[in-house]
Design an enzyme around this catalytic site. Structure first.
Site, PDB file in Angstrom:
ATOM      1  N   ARG A   1       0.800  -1.466   0.078  1.00 21.71           N
ATOM      2  CA  ARG A   1      -0.107  -0.244  -0.132  1.00 21.71           C
ATOM      3  C   ARG A   1       0.501   0.992  -0.184  1.00 21.71           C
ATOM      4  O   ARG A   1       2.415   0.829   0.455  1.00 21.71           O
ATOM      5  CB  ARG A   1      -1.077   0.267   0.994  1.00 21.71           C
ATOM      6  CG  ARG A   1      -2.593  -0.481   0.760  1.00 21.71           C
ATOM      7  CD  ARG A   1      -3.288  -0.824   2.013  1.00 21.71           C
ATOM      8  NE  ARG A   1      -2.661  -1.410   3.020  1.00 21.71           N
ATOM      9  CZ  ARG A   1      -2.145  -1.234   4.411  1.00 21.71           C
ATOM     10  NH1 ARG A   1      -2.038   0.164   4.662  1.00 21.71           N
ATOM     11  NH2 ARG A   1      -2.162  -2.147   5.230  1.00 21.71           N
TER      12      ARG A   1
ATOM     13  N   HIS B   1     -11.108  -3.483  11.282  1.00 27.16           N
ATOM     14  CA  HIS B   1     -10.165  -3.741   9.928  1.00 27.16           C
ATOM     15  C   HIS B   1      -9.998  -4.977  11.102  1.00 27.16           C
ATOM     16  O   HIS B   1      -9.177  -5.534  11.452  1.00 27.16           O
ATOM     17  CB  HIS B   1      -9.279  -3.895  10.153  1.00 27.16           C
ATOM     18  CG  HIS B   1      -8.129  -3.489   9.407  1.00 27.16           C
ATOM     19  ND1 HIS B   1      -6.209  -3.831   9.315  1.00 27.16           N
ATOM     20  CD2 HIS B   1      -7.625  -4.486   8.379  1.00 27.16           C
ATOM     21  CE1 HIS B   1      -5.330  -4.461   8.771  1.00 27.16           C
ATOM     22  NE2 HIS B   1      -6.441  -4.628   8.031  1.00 27.16           N
TER      23      HIS B   1
ATOM     24  N   CYS C   1       1.125  -9.777  12.327  1.00 28.96           N
ATOM     25  CA  CYS C   1       1.511  -9.560  13.566  1.00 28.96           C
ATOM     26  C   CYS C   1      -0.011 -11.095  13.820  1.00 28.96           C
ATOM     27  O   CYS C   1      -0.227 -11.263  15.351  1.00 28.96           O
ATOM     28  CB  CYS C   1       0.645  -8.573  14.466  1.00 28.96           C
ATOM     29  SG  CYS C   1       1.504  -7.321  13.992  1.00 28.96           S
ATOM     30  N   GLY C   2       0.090 -11.331  13.113  1.00 27.67           N
ATOM     31  CA  GLY C   2      -0.875 -13.170  13.434  1.00 27.67           C
ATOM     32  C   GLY C   2      -2.319 -13.397  13.510  1.00 27.67           C
ATOM     33  O   GLY C   2      -2.976 -14.048  13.897  1.00 27.67           O
ATOM     34  N   LYS C   3      -2.820 -12.122  12.224  1.00 26.02           N
ATOM     35  CA  LYS C   3      -3.943 -11.793  12.355  1.00 26.02           C
ATOM     36  C   LYS C   3      -4.762 -12.906  11.455  1.00 26.02           C
ATOM     37  O   LYS C   3      -5.473 -13.974  11.933  1.00 26.02           O
ATOM     38  CB  LYS C   3      -4.542 -10.811  11.753  1.00 26.02           C
ATOM     39  CG  LYS C   3      -6.207 -10.343  11.168  1.00 26.02           C
ATOM     40  CD  LYS C   3      -6.047  -8.796  10.397  1.00 26.02           C
ATOM     41  CE  LYS C   3      -7.659  -8.728  10.543  1.00 26.02           C
ATOM     42  NZ  LYS C   3      -7.670  -7.335   9.639  1.00 26.02           N
TER      43      LYS C   3
ATOM     44  N   SER D   1      -3.411 -16.169  11.183  1.00 27.67           N
ATOM     45  CA  SER D   1      -3.339 -17.506  11.556  1.00 27.67           C
ATOM     46  C   SER D   1      -4.008 -17.665  11.975  1.00 27.67           C
ATOM     47  O   SER D   1      -4.310 -18.583  12.830  1.00 27.67           O
ATOM     48  CB  SER D   1      -1.395 -17.832  11.725  1.00 27.67           C
ATOM     49  OG  SER D   1      -0.948 -16.374  12.792  1.00 27.67           O
TER      50      SER D   1
ATOM     51  N   ASN E   1       5.666  -9.327   0.868  1.00 30.47           N
ATOM     52  CA  ASN E   1       4.675  -8.962   0.834  1.00 30.47           C
ATOM     53  C   ASN E   1       4.025  -9.645   0.622  1.00 30.47           C
ATOM     54  O   ASN E   1       3.149  -9.395  -0.515  1.00 30.47           O
ATOM     55  CB  ASN E   1       4.454  -7.631   0.857  1.00 30.47           C
ATOM     56  CG  ASN E   1       2.490  -7.466   0.872  1.00 30.47           C
ATOM     57  OD1 ASN E   1       2.049  -8.016   2.342  1.00 30.47           O
ATOM     58  ND2 ASN E   1       2.687  -6.488   0.207  1.00 30.47           N
ATOM     59  N   ALA E   2       4.546 -11.455  -0.897  1.00 33.64           N
ATOM     60  CA  ALA E   2       3.470 -11.932  -1.598  1.00 33.64           C
ATOM     61  C   ALA E   2       2.441 -12.604  -1.023  1.00 33.64           C
ATOM     62  O   ALA E   2       2.533 -12.401   0.203  1.00 33.64           O
ATOM     63  CB  ALA E   2       4.868 -12.954  -1.636  1.00 33.64           C
ATOM     64  N   ARG E   3       1.272 -12.697  -1.514  1.00 36.99           N
ATOM     65  CA  ARG E   3      -0.440 -12.951  -1.560  1.00 36.99           C
ATOM     66  C   ARG E   3      -0.372 -13.692  -2.050  1.00 36.99           C
ATOM     67  O   ARG E   3      -0.848 -14.001  -3.380  1.00 36.99           O
ATOM     68  CB  ARG E   3      -0.642 -11.837  -1.426  1.00 36.99           C
ATOM     69  CG  ARG E   3      -0.402 -10.940  -0.561  1.00 36.99           C
ATOM     70  CD  ARG E   3      -0.667  -9.623   0.332  1.00 36.99           C
ATOM     71  NE  ARG E   3      -0.784  -9.061   1.040  1.00 36.99           N
ATOM     72  CZ  ARG E   3      -1.298  -9.453   2.268  1.00 36.99           C
ATOM     73  NH1 ARG E   3      -2.431  -9.494   2.554  1.00 36.99           N
ATOM     74  NH2 ARG E   3      -0.211  -7.953   2.959  1.00 36.99           N
TER      75      ARG E   3
HETATM   76  C1  SPV Z   1      -3.372  -5.029   5.640  1.00 36.21           C
HETATM   77  O1  SPV Z   1      -2.342  -4.665   5.461  1.00 36.21           O
HETATM   78  O2  SPV Z   1      -4.073  -5.123   6.389  1.00 36.21           O
HETATM   79  C2  SPV Z   1      -3.789  -6.378   4.661  1.00 36.21           C
HETATM   80  C3  SPV Z   1      -3.799  -6.579   3.067  1.00 36.21           C
HETATM   81  O3  SPV Z   1      -5.157  -6.670   4.763  1.00 36.21           O
HETATM   82  S1  SPV Z   1      -3.839  -4.792   2.071  1.00 36.21           S
HETATM   83  O4  SPV Z   1      -5.162  -5.565   0.628  1.00 36.21           O
HETATM   84  O5  SPV Z   1      -2.694  -4.477   1.185  1.00 36.21           O
HETATM   85  O6  SPV Z   1      -4.433  -4.144   3.046  1.00 36.21           O
HETATM   86 MN    MN Z   2      -5.683  -6.710   6.314  1.00 40.47          MN
END
Ligand code: SPV
Ligand code: MN
Length: 623
Positions: free
Chosen positions: A92, A254, A278-280, A282, A384-386
């Protein structure tokens, strides 16, 4: 607004669009929508328009378009593709993401911009930006169908990758638009990847803009491809949704939404806010059932807070996912039956994808920075690969994900990366105390891999700071007010998976999350006792020992409990000081925030007078 005055927009659309696509658009009897689309075409000049109504042919068309225009590349697995954002476009863009406000109103900690200037700038950037490209128009529900929670949204983009991602992540709701015509209120997202270079990456990154226009419920995004900047219904919608919630008296968060099983057949729903990394995910995937992994809309019905997931897919970090720690998601990502878009992983010459954590060795191929070979200095897959995939592949998917009334929220969790202050789990004294000392006070340490100086704490209230369109003072007040309507307020918890001892060793293992979750579940129903400390309610040793044994078959020594739950008074006091000083710069902070911080400080100082700086949990009374 790309608005153009005074022309026959209906005639223009008839002259421009192919009959089938025009029919699809005109079935929605909303002149404002037609005018908006016509204005975009006039300014951005795409070569054609494709209106997605959501049948199988459409879905396949978009998939194929992404391959034909090389926004996605095929892999060995026919259901898996890979997308590269470009090495300057891997996350972002905080600097260029701005909330447009009339008169250039300033909001502390929020990146704002004068609205008219912003709209003019965007209009300039959009001129001719889609030349030679096809423009996609899609219609979505942001939430379950036929639900009082659900918002609607239109996405216009020249990126087949964005359209493809959204077809996976959201519910296509074209028929709702047809049914309600001009009566339907909806969010609007307009995106262009802009000119792309020979690698397919957005070229004009100096013209990258993500402008959020609250007044018009519209977001503009240009010269970027990273989904966090482009996929309208993800983080762009979150900003509009927070603002709408503020106006209408509900919460847009969020947060993940998960179900935890308790005694008998009981399922208790917890929502959780964690900054990225931060482990969200998981935590969500480790729960017994999953409603959502990233976003939540929470409203009050009959005195109960209820949550829905506006999404039906996951855009999760893939780097680091391995079969031991993340077996379920690992299997989903490797199954030939599941549709997945990988982004910024390694595509090897044999057509296989590879990311850190995947079994086997990475071989020569291409990645987010171009050609890659073993020994090259940059890592094969980006941190930050997704992956983009449907949440419906999860075996633990909660059956109530489509429930129009959502699930009742038993508790909210706030967690950050914190090496030395918060205990692994703690319950607040009540809603107000929790919102203020946990949600509004959330911080997270940066990691070496990604941003800035390791160890530095970033203030990230509710894990939503990057996505807040309004002052955090107002957002906090909004939470306090929201609960006034509730008969049973959700409990508010904090967790900290990153606590370390004085030698720097982590004090808990990844899997221990399961125990903290189960303890919170019991607390929601008052089925476990607690110890009252100056900062909140912590578990009794015996309860945790039983849970460790039952959930993980693990011994849980009392010495470890004591280390984990020792109250660290100096760190707790420093935290209060930091949070106090942030909010003292925010004029619309509700006064009660300072009262709650002050009394917490007094409790800590009293305890220190009696017991010193580091206080064993055994010295506090059972509640
Ligand atoms: C985050 O950064 O909280 C994400 C990825 O979930 S993004 O879509 O880039 O915000
Ligand atoms: Mn997010």
């Amino acid at each position: 607004m790309l608005s153009i005055e005074e022309y026959d927009y209906a005639g223009f659309l008839r002259g421009f669009m192919k009959e089938k696509m025009l029919d699809r658009l005109l079935r929605i009897k909303d002149p404002e929508l037609h005018k908006w689309v016509a204005d975009i075409i006039r300014v951005a000049e795409p070569s054609s328009v494709y209106v997605i109504v959501g049948d199988e042919e459409d879905i396949e068309y978009v998939r194929r378009a992404a391959l034909i225009n090389k926004e996605e590349l095929p892999t060995k697995n026919p259901k898996h593709t890979i997308h590269f954002d470009g090495y300057k476009d891997l996350a972002r863009d905080r600097g260029n993401t701005r909330i447009l406000l009339t008169g250039g109103e300033r909001v502390p900690l929020i990146n704002t911009y004068e609205r008219t200037t912003g709209l003019n700038e965007i209009k300039e950037i959009f001129k001719g930006i889609m030349r030679g490209k096809e423009m996609f128009i899609s219609f979505f529900c942001f939430g379950p169908r036929n639900s009082p929670f659900t918002l609607h949204a239109v996405q216009v983009t020249d990126s087949a990758y964005v359209a493809h991602s959204e077809n996976i992540l959201y519910r296509i709701c074209y028929e709702d638009f047809v049914k309600h015509g001009p009566d339907l209120r909806y969010l609007r997202f307009l995106h262009s990847a802009g000119e792309r270079d020979e690698n397919g990456w957005s070229k004009n990154t100096d013209k990258r803009r993500i402008f959020i226009d609250l007044e018009d419920d519209t977001v503009y995004s240009t010269n970027t491809q990273y989904a966090g900047n482009t996929v309208g219904l993800k983080k762009l919608a979150l900003r509009l949704c927070v603002n709408r919630g503020l106006m209408e008296g509900w919460l847009c968060e969020h947060m993940f939404i998960t179900g935890i099983k308790g005694p008998g057949d009981r399922v208790t729903y917890l929502t959780g806010a964690f900054p990225a990394g931060c482990g969200k995910t998981s935590t969500a995937l480790m729960s017994d059932t999953v409603v959502g992994d990233d976003l939540a809309i929470i409203r009050e019905f009959n005195g109960v807070a209820r949550a829905v997931n506006p999404e039906i897919g996951m855009f999760g970090i893939v780097d680091g996912i391995n079969p031991r720690d993340d077996p379920e998601i690992y299997e989903i990502l490797n199954s030939p039956d599941n549709e997945v878009i990988f982004s910024n992983v390694l595509l090897m010459e044999d057509g296989e994808v590879w990311w850190t954590g995947k079994v086997g060795e990475p071989g020569r191929g291409i990645n987010y920075a171009g050609a890659w070979w073993p020994g090259k200095e940059n890592p094969p897959s980006h941190p930050n690969a997704r992956f983009t995939t449907s949440i419906k592949y999860l075996k633990t998917l909660d059956p109530r994900i489509e429930d129009p009334l959502g699930v009742p929220v038993g508790g909210m969790i706030f967690g950050g990366r914190d090496s030395d202050t918060w205990p692994p789990v703690e319950e607040s004294f009540d809603w107000t105390h929790g919102i203020i000392t946990k949600g509004a006070a959330l911080e997270s340490e940066r990691t070496t891999a990604v941003l800035g100086k390791a160890g530095e704490r970033e203030f990230n209230p509710y894990a939503i700071l990057d996505f807040l369109p309004i002052s955090v003072g107002k957002f906090t007040e909004h939470h306090l007010k929201f609960a006034e309507k509730l008969e049973a307020k959700p409990k508010v918890f904090s967790v900290n998976y990153f606590l370390r001892d004085e030698r720097g060793n982590y004090l808990a293992e990844k899997v221990d999350k399961k125990v903290w979750l189960k303890w919170m579940e019991l607390r929601v129903h008052d089925d476990a006792g607690a110890i009252e400390t100056p900062t909140g309610l912590i578990p009794l040793y015996e309860d945790l020992r039983t849970l460790f044994d039952k959930q993980l078959g693990k011994e849980y020594p009392e010495t470890l409990y004591e280390k984990q739950f020792t109250l660290r008074v100096p760190q707790q006091l420093s935290k209060i000081e930091r949070i106090w000083s942030v909010y003292s710069e925010i004029p619309d902070t509700p006064g009660i925030l300072f009262d709650v911080l002050r009394t917490q400080k007094e409790r800590l100082e009293n305890a220190r007078r009696r017991h010193g700086n580091f206080i064993s949990p055994h010295l506090f009374a059972k509640k």
